[in-house]
Design a protein around this motif. Structure first.
Motif, PDB file in Angstrom:
ATOM      1  N   SER A   1      31.160  44.052  43.516  1.00  7.02           N
ATOM      2  CA  SER A   1      32.425  44.602  43.545  1.00  7.02           C
ATOM      3  C   SER A   1      32.724  45.879  42.686  1.00  7.02           C
ATOM      4  O   SER A   1      31.783  45.807  42.302  1.00  7.02           O
ATOM      5  CB  SER A   1      33.314  43.079  42.773  1.00  7.02           C
TER       6      SER A   1
ATOM      7  N   TYR B   1      38.377  35.862  35.808  1.00  2.83           N
ATOM      8  CA  TYR B   1      39.169  36.758  36.486  1.00  2.83           C
ATOM      9  C   TYR B   1      40.065  35.816  37.092  1.00  2.83           C
ATOM     10  O   TYR B   1      40.031  34.360  37.331  1.00  2.83           O
ATOM     11  CB  TYR B   1      38.495  37.586  37.403  1.00  2.83           C
ATOM     12  N   GLU B   2      41.297  36.763  37.508  1.00  4.09           N
ATOM     13  CA  GLU B   2      42.604  35.886  38.107  1.00  4.09           C
ATOM     14  C   GLU B   2      43.241  36.946  38.632  1.00  4.09           C
ATOM     15  O   GLU B   2      42.932  38.206  38.340  1.00  4.09           O
ATOM     16  CB  GLU B   2      43.345  35.022  36.223  1.00  4.09           C
ATOM     17  N   LYS B   3      44.469  36.610  39.520  1.00  5.61           N
ATOM     18  CA  LYS B   3      45.724  37.730  40.081  1.00  5.61           C
ATOM     19  C   LYS B   3      46.539  37.584  38.578  1.00  5.61           C
ATOM     20  O   LYS B   3      47.792  37.175  38.624  1.00  5.61           O
ATOM     21  CB  LYS B   3      46.277  36.352  41.353  1.00  5.61           C
TER      22      LYS B   3
ATOM     23  N   LEU C   1      37.646  39.373  47.833  1.00  4.54           N
ATOM     24  CA  LEU C   1      38.280  38.580  46.500  1.00  4.54           C
ATOM     25  C   LEU C   1      39.624  39.716  46.500  1.00  4.54           C
ATOM     26  O   LEU C   1      41.030  39.015  45.770  1.00  4.54           O
ATOM     27  CB  LEU C   1      37.676  39.447  45.390  1.00  4.54           C
TER      28      LEU C   1
ATOM     29  N   VAL D   1      41.112  41.010  41.262  1.00  5.02           N
ATOM     30  CA  VAL D   1      41.263  40.842  40.976  1.00  5.02           C
ATOM     31  C   VAL D   1      41.179  41.864  38.709  1.00  5.02           C
ATOM     32  O   VAL D   1      40.385  41.671  39.077  1.00  5.02           O
ATOM     33  CB  VAL D   1      40.218  39.273  41.053  1.00  5.02           C
TER      34      VAL D   1
ATOM     35  N   SER E   1      37.215  44.754  42.458  1.00  3.23           N
ATOM     36  CA  SER E   1      37.754  44.468  44.076  1.00  3.23           C
ATOM     37  C   SER E   1      36.597  44.489  45.031  1.00  3.23           C
ATOM     38  O   SER E   1      35.099  44.860  44.748  1.00  3.23           O
ATOM     39  CB  SER E   1      38.691  45.388  44.438  1.00  3.23           C
TER      40      SER E   1
END
Length: 116
Positions: free
Chosen positions: A14, A97-99, A76, A79, A72
């Motif tokens: 990422s 990690y999360e949104k 994905l 995030v 990114s």
């Protein structure tokens, strides 16, 4: 992931965006790293949430001073990194990690971009 001279490059799969008070920075990838499609799309926009986006050299120390970190890639999307501890392995870091609202805003911003 770091370059041989210690500069931050990104994640193993990422690209990285670092949010400071007045700018979003993604690492310069002049010598190594992959310039992903999501990274290029964000850079083409020029700003996110009113903050300019720049490419710059980053250090691990600078990441500890950031307001937010986002990763990114095309799978994905974008995030938010919820926990950053230098020295942790990619497997340990992947659990954090999360949104976040900022990541969702960046993703929505990109989805609204004009298509070529």
């Amino acid at each position: 992931m770091l370059s041989t001279d210690g500069a931050v490059i990104g994640g193993t799969k990422s690209n990285l965006f670092v949010v400071f008070d007045d700018v979003v920075v993604t690492p310069k990838l002049d010598n190594c790293g992959v310039k992903g499609t999501m990274r290029e799309a964000v850079l083409q926009r020029g700003t996110v949430n009113g903050l300019p986006i720049e490419e710059a050299e980053l250090t691990l120390e600078s990441l500890t001073q950031a307001n937010a970190l986002c990763l990114s890639n095309a799978i994905l999307g974008i995030v938010h990194v919820t926990k950053f501890e230098p020295g942790h392995t990619a497997t340990q870091a992947a659990k954090h990690y999360e949104k976040s609202s900022f990541a969702v805003d960046m993703q929505n911003f990109l989805e609204d971009r004009p298509r070529a």
